[in-house]
Scaffold this motif. Structure first.
Motif, short mmCIF file in Angstrom:
data_model
loop_
_atom_site.label_atom_id
_atom_site.label_comp_id
_atom_site.label_asym_id
_atom_site.label_seq_id
_atom_site.Cartn_x
_atom_site.Cartn_y
_atom_site.Cartn_z
N VAL A 249 18.66 7.98 35.81
CA VAL A 249 17.81 9.13 36.12
C VAL A 249 16.26 8.84 35.58
CG1 VAL A 249 17.55 11.56 36.06
CG2 VAL A 249 19.83 10.61 36.24
N SER A 250 15.51 8.87 36.71
CA SER A 250 13.86 8.79 36.41
C SER A 250 13.20 9.89 37.25
CB SER A 250 13.42 7.43 37.04
OG SER A 250 14.30 6.42 36.08
N GLY A 251 13.87 11.13 37.00
CA GLY A 251 13.06 12.15 37.75
C GLY A 251 11.90 12.92 37.24
N GLY A 252 11.60 12.49 36.07
CA GLY A 252 10.53 13.11 35.25
C GLY A 252 10.91 14.13 34.44
N THR A 253 9.97 14.29 33.57
CA THR A 253 10.14 15.49 32.39
C THR A 253 10.67 16.73 33.02
OG1 THR A 253 8.66 14.51 30.98
CG2 THR A 253 9.15 16.66 30.51
N ILE A 254 10.31 17.24 34.07
CA ILE A 254 10.83 18.72 34.69
C ILE A 254 12.10 18.40 35.16
CG2 ILE A 254 10.35 20.24 36.29
CD1 ILE A 254 7.23 19.69 35.38
N ASP A 291 3.39 19.08 25.47
CA ASP A 291 2.23 18.69 26.32
C ASP A 291 1.10 18.83 25.78
OD1 ASP A 291 0.92 17.97 28.75
OD2 ASP A 291 1.91 19.69 30.04
N HIS A 292 -0.02 18.33 26.61
CA HIS A 292 -1.55 18.74 25.89
C HIS A 292 -1.94 19.97 26.52
CE1 HIS A 292 -1.56 14.10 25.23
NE2 HIS A 292 -1.51 14.73 24.27
N TYR A 293 -2.59 20.89 25.81
CA TYR A 293 -2.76 22.13 26.31
C TYR A 293 -4.38 22.12 25.91
CZ TYR A 293 -4.24 27.04 26.52
OH TYR A 293 -4.94 28.10 27.07
N ALA A 294 -5.37 21.92 26.83
CA ALA A 294 -6.61 21.83 26.63
C ALA A 294 -7.70 22.85 27.45
CB ALA A 294 -6.94 20.29 27.20
N PRO A 295 -8.72 23.39 26.56
CA PRO A 295 -9.78 24.09 27.32
C PRO A 295 -10.67 23.10 27.79
CG PRO A 295 -9.87 24.12 24.77
CD PRO A 295 -8.76 23.19 25.27
N THR A 467 -2.98 19.46 30.46
CA THR A 467 -3.62 18.18 31.02
C THR A 467 -2.43 17.33 31.85
OG1 THR A 467 -3.68 16.96 28.94
CG2 THR A 467 -5.63 18.19 29.59
N TYR A 468 -1.56 17.79 32.03
CA TYR A 468 -0.34 17.41 33.01
C TYR A 468 0.39 16.10 32.15
CZ TYR A 468 -4.06 19.46 35.88
OH TYR A 468 -4.88 20.28 36.34
N HIS A 469 0.70 16.24 30.92
CA HIS A 469 1.33 15.37 30.17
C HIS A 469 2.68 15.67 29.43
CE1 HIS A 469 -2.66 13.62 29.72
NE2 HIS A 469 -2.48 13.15 31.00
N PRO A 470 3.55 16.35 30.44
CA PRO A 470 4.86 16.93 29.68
C PRO A 470 5.83 15.88 29.61
CG PRO A 470 4.77 17.31 32.12
CD PRO A 470 3.40 16.80 31.75
N VAL A 471 6.36 15.79 28.21
CA VAL A 471 7.33 14.81 27.97
C VAL A 471 8.43 15.25 27.17
CG1 VAL A 471 5.53 13.14 27.74
CG2 VAL A 471 6.28 14.07 25.56
N VAL A 498 18.89 7.81 31.22
CA VAL A 498 17.64 8.50 31.80
C VAL A 498 16.32 7.50 31.24
CG1 VAL A 498 16.11 10.57 31.45
CG2 VAL A 498 18.58 10.76 31.22
N ALA A 499 15.51 7.24 32.03
CA ALA A 499 14.34 6.23 31.82
C ALA A 499 13.07 7.18 32.40
CB ALA A 499 14.62 5.17 32.68
N ASP A 500 12.35 7.87 31.80
CA ASP A 500 10.95 8.46 32.24
C ASP A 500 10.45 8.79 31.13
OD1 ASP A 500 12.27 10.86 31.88
OD2 ASP A 500 12.86 10.93 33.93
N ALA A 501 9.36 9.55 31.11
CA ALA A 501 8.54 10.43 29.91
C ALA A 501 9.22 11.47 29.38
CB ALA A 501 7.41 11.13 30.69
N SER A 502 10.51 11.97 29.98
CA SER A 502 11.38 12.71 29.24
C SER A 502 12.05 12.11 28.09
CB SER A 502 12.45 13.43 30.34
OG SER A 502 13.59 12.57 30.52
N ILE A 503 12.05 10.95 27.92
CA ILE A 503 12.82 10.46 26.68
C ILE A 503 11.92 10.20 25.39
CG2 ILE A 503 14.43 9.21 28.11
CD1 ILE A 503 12.23 7.07 25.88
#
Ligand SMILES: Cc1cc2nc3c(=O)[nH]c(=O)nc-3n(C[C@H](O)[C@H](O)[C@H](O)COP(=O)(O)OP(=O)(O)OC[C@H]3O[C@@H](n4cnc5c(N)ncnc54)[C@H](O)[C@@H]3O)c2cc1C
Length: 533
Positions: A249-254, A291-295, A467-471, A498-503
Motif C-alpha cells: 500500500v503506497s497511498g500516501g499519508t492520508i 507536518d510543517h506548519y509555516a507562516p 507546506t504539504y509534508h504530512p507523514v 505499507v511503503a510511502d511517507a506514512s511510515i
C-alpha cells in the motif's frame, strides 16, 4: 479472479518506485493501481503546480478540521491524484533531510534505516547533474536532479544571509545540510521530473507490469491474518484481484491509513462504530500525523525589475514563455521556493532545526487558487523542521469516497510555537541585512507593528499554512503504536506492507519527496530480498 505476484496501491512518489523495481525482474507480475488519471498536460511544465493546486481532476483537494490553535481555519491540503502522485504537482524542491533524521529512526529500533543504510537508496534513485561529492550523490538513477541558476535577487539574499552568519552551502544534500543555497530541483530539460516521468514512463511497456489508472482501491481482501488481494473500482464498477505474494500500500499519508481502516485494520472502537469488522487491532493506524506548519512572511520590494511580479506584468509572461521555449531560466521552469536556508535556532545545536524558503514573488489567494499579486515583493516562509506537535487522520464513514478527518493539532507543542517565532526573527534579520538595503525592502507581514513573541505568534496562528509534508500515520517501529515493522510489514497481517511517507516515525528535516522515493526504493529491495528467503 486474476492473480499478480505483487499489487501496488498508489502510483505516487513511493509507489511508482516500488512498481518500477519489482517489475525489473520479468519473472515478477506486477499490478499498479492508481485512483487518478494517467496524464495531465500541466504535469510536464514545472510551474504546472500553480495550475494543479486547486484542480479536482488531479488533486484530492483535502482540507483539515478547524482547530482553535490555528484560529478555527480549515487548511487546504492538496495531494496528487494521478500517475506520479504528489511528485506530479509538488513544488519541485529536492531535499533529502539530515543524516541525523535517519539515524534517529534507527535508534528508535528500526534496524536498516540509519543514514549509512539509506544512503545507497538515495544515490540509486538520482542522477545529480551538478558538482557534488560522489560519496553522497548518485549519477545514474532514474530521477534527474539539477541546480537552478541564481538570479540577482536571490544572489542578494545569499549575500545578506552571509552578513547575519548563515553560510553558503551549495550542496545541502551532501556532507552537511547547514547553510543557504539555491533549491536543488526535480527539473531537467525544462521538464518536471516526477516519478510518473522518471520511473513509470520507462517501465510501462514491460509486459510484466500492468498500470491501471482511475482505479480506486476500496479495501484489502483478507483471509484470516493474511492479505490475499484488493477490491477496487473503475468508474463505479467493482473488481477484485488477487496477490500471489504481497500487496504494497503506497497511498500516501492520508490515504494509506484510510485503506487500512476500511479493511478492518486499526483502532477497534473506531472501526466498530462505523460498522467495520475488526481484522487486526492496531491503535497506531492514523495517529502520529506530523507536518510543517509555516507562516509566509511578506516583503515589498521597491527596486523595479527584480521580482517575478515585475517579470510577469503586462507582456512579461510572453517573454517568460519565449525564454522557456529557448530553455533559459524562466518563471515557467522555476522551483516553487528557489532559495532555502537550513539554520540553527541557537548556538550549540548539532544540526539545523529551522527552514527558511524564499519565493521572489507575492501572491494572493483567489477562489480558483493563488494568483500573482500586482504588488512587487517576496515571500519567505519560516518554520521548525522537526515539529513535536502530532495529529491524526481517521475515516469518518465506511465509504472509500469520503475524505478522512485530518486533525493536525499544529502548534500544540510550545516548542514548535517558540521555534516558529525564532524562525520569523531570523527571516527578518536576513531581510534587513545591509545587502538588502539597495532593494528598498519593507516588511508587509507580520508587519513592523508586531514585535513581541505573543504578537508574532498571534499572527502565525492566523496566517500559517501547511507546506504539504504530512507523514507518519502508519508509523514504522515496534512499540504499541507502530503500524509496520522495520521491513514495512503490517504488524499482525502477512502479505501486506505499507511503503510511502506514512511510515516515517518522525518528520525529516525538509521536504518529503526525496525521502518518500527512497522509502519506495528500499521497500522494493526488501520485498525482493524476502521473496528469496
Ligand atoms: C502542493 C505540494 C507541494 C509539495 N512540494 C514539495 C517539494 O517542493 N519538494 C518535496 O520534496 N516535497 C514536496 N511535497 C511533498 C511530496 O511531494 C510528498 O511528500 C510525496 O510526494 C509523498 O509521496 P507518497 O508516495 O507518500 O504519496 P503520493 O505521492 O501522494 O502518492 C500517493 C498515490 O496514491 C494514490 N492513491 C491514494 N489512495 C488511493 C486509493 N485508495 N486507490 C488507488 N490509488 C490511491 C494517489 O492518487 C497518489 O497517486 C509537496 C506536496 C504537495 C501536495
Amino acid at each position: 479472479m486474476q492473480t499478480y505476484d505483487y499489487i501496488v496501491v498508489g502510483a505516487g512518489s513511493a509507489g511508482a518506485a516500488v512498481a518500477y523495481r519489482l517489475s525489473e525482474n520479468p519473472a515478477n507480475n506486477v499490478l499498479l493501481l492508481e485512483a487518478g488519471p494517467d496524464d495531465y498536460r500541466w504535469t510536464r511544465i514545472p510551474v504546472g503546480y500553480a495550475k494543479m493546486s486547486h484542480n479536482p481532476a488531479v488533486n484530492w483537494l483535502y482540507h483539515s478540521e478547524p482547530e482553535a490553535s490555528t484560529n478555527g481555519r480549515k487548511l487546504h491540503v492538496p495531494r496528487g491524484k494521478m500517475l506520479g502522485g504528489s511528485s506530479s504537482l509538488n513544488g519541485l524542491a529536492f531535499v533529502r533531510g539530515q543524516a541525523q533524521d535517519f539515524d534517529t529512526w534507527s535508534q528508535m529500533g528500526n534496524q536498516g534505516w540509519s543514514y549509512d543504510d539509506v544512503l545507497p537508496f538515495f544515490k540509486r534513485m538520482e542522477s545529480y547533474e551538478a558538482d557534488g561529492d560522489d560519496t553522497f550523490r548518485g549519477r545514474h538513477g532514474p530521477l534527474r536532479v539539477t541546480n537552478p541558476e541564481p538570479n540577482a535577487l536571490l544572489a542578494r539574499i545569499i549575500e545578506a544571509a552571509g552578513q547575519v552568519g548563515i553560510r553558503h552551502n551549495p550542496d545541502y544534500n551532501g556532507a552537511s545540510q547547514d547553510g543557504i543555497a539555491m533549491s536543488q530541483a526535480t527539473i531537467a530539460s525544462n521538464r518536471r521530473q516526477s516519478t510518473a516521468h522518471c520511473y513509470l514512463e520507462p517501465a510501462r511497456f514491460r509486459p510484466n507490469l500492468r498500470i491501471q489508472t482511475e482505479a480506486l482501491t476500496e479495501c484489502l481482501i483478507l483471509d484470516g491474518k493474511r492479505c490475499i488481494g484488493v477490491r477496487y473500482s473503475v468508474h463505479g464498477e467493482q473488481r477484485e484481484v488477487r496477490a500471489g505474494r504481497e500487496v504494497v500500500v503506497s497511498g500516501g499519508t492520508i490515504n494509506s491509513p484510510q485503506v487500512l481502516e476500511l479493511s478492518g485494520i486499526g483502532q477497534p472502537e473506531r472501526l466498530h462504530g462505523l460498522g467495520i469488522s475488526v481484522r487486526q487491532a492496531l491503535p497506531g493506524v492514523g495517529e502520529n500525523l506530523r507536518d510543517h506548519y509555516a507562516p509566509r512572511t511578506r516583503w515589498a520590494v521597491g527596486k523595479r525589475g527584480m521580482t517575478y511580479n515585475d517579470r510577469a506584468r503586462g507582456l512579461g509572461m510572453v517573454g517568460q514563455a519565449l525564454r522557456f521555449a529557448m530553455s533559459q531560466p524562466s518563471l515557467l521552469n522555476a522551483v516553487a521556493a528557489p532559495l532555502r536556508a537550513f539554520v540553527k535556532s541557537r548556538e550549540g545545536l548539532e544540526a539545523p532545526d529551522l527552514l527558511l524558503g524564499w519565493v521572489p514573488m507575492l501572491t494572493e489567494l483567489g477562489p480558483k487558487g493563488p494568483f500573482i499579486s500586482r504588488q512587487s515583493g517576496m515571500t519567505c516562509y519560516a518554520h521548525p523542521m522537526r515539529p513535536e506537535s502530532k495529529g491524526s487522520i481517521h475515516i469518518t464513514s465506511n465509504s472509500p469516497r469520503q475524505q478522512p478527518a485530518i486533525a493536525f493539532n499544529f502548534l500544540s507543542s510550545p516548542v514548535d510555537a517558540m521555534l516558529t517565532v525564532t524562525a520569523i526573527r531570523i527571516a527578518r534579520s536576513v531581510m534587513t541585512a545591509p545587502a538588502m538595503a539597495p532593494l528598498l525592502v519593507s516588511e508587509i507581514g507580520p508587519g513592523p507593528g508586531l514585535q513581541t513573541d505573543d504578537e508574532i505568534l498571534g499572527w502565525v496562528r492566523q496566517v500559517g499554512e501547511t507546506t504539504y509534508h504530512p507523514v507518519g500515520t502508519c508509523k514504522m517501529g515496534n512499540d504499541p503504536m507502530a503500524v509496520v515493522d522495520a521491513r514495512l510489514r503490517v504488524h499482525g497481517i502477512a502479505g501486506l506492507r505499507v511503503a510511502d511517507a506514512s511510515i516515517m516515525p518522525t518528520l525529516t528535516s525538509g521536504n518529503t519527496n526525496a525521502p518518500a522515493i527512497m522509502i519506495g526504493e528500499k521497500a522494493a529491495a526488501m520485498v525482493l530480498e524476502d521473496a528469496c528467503v
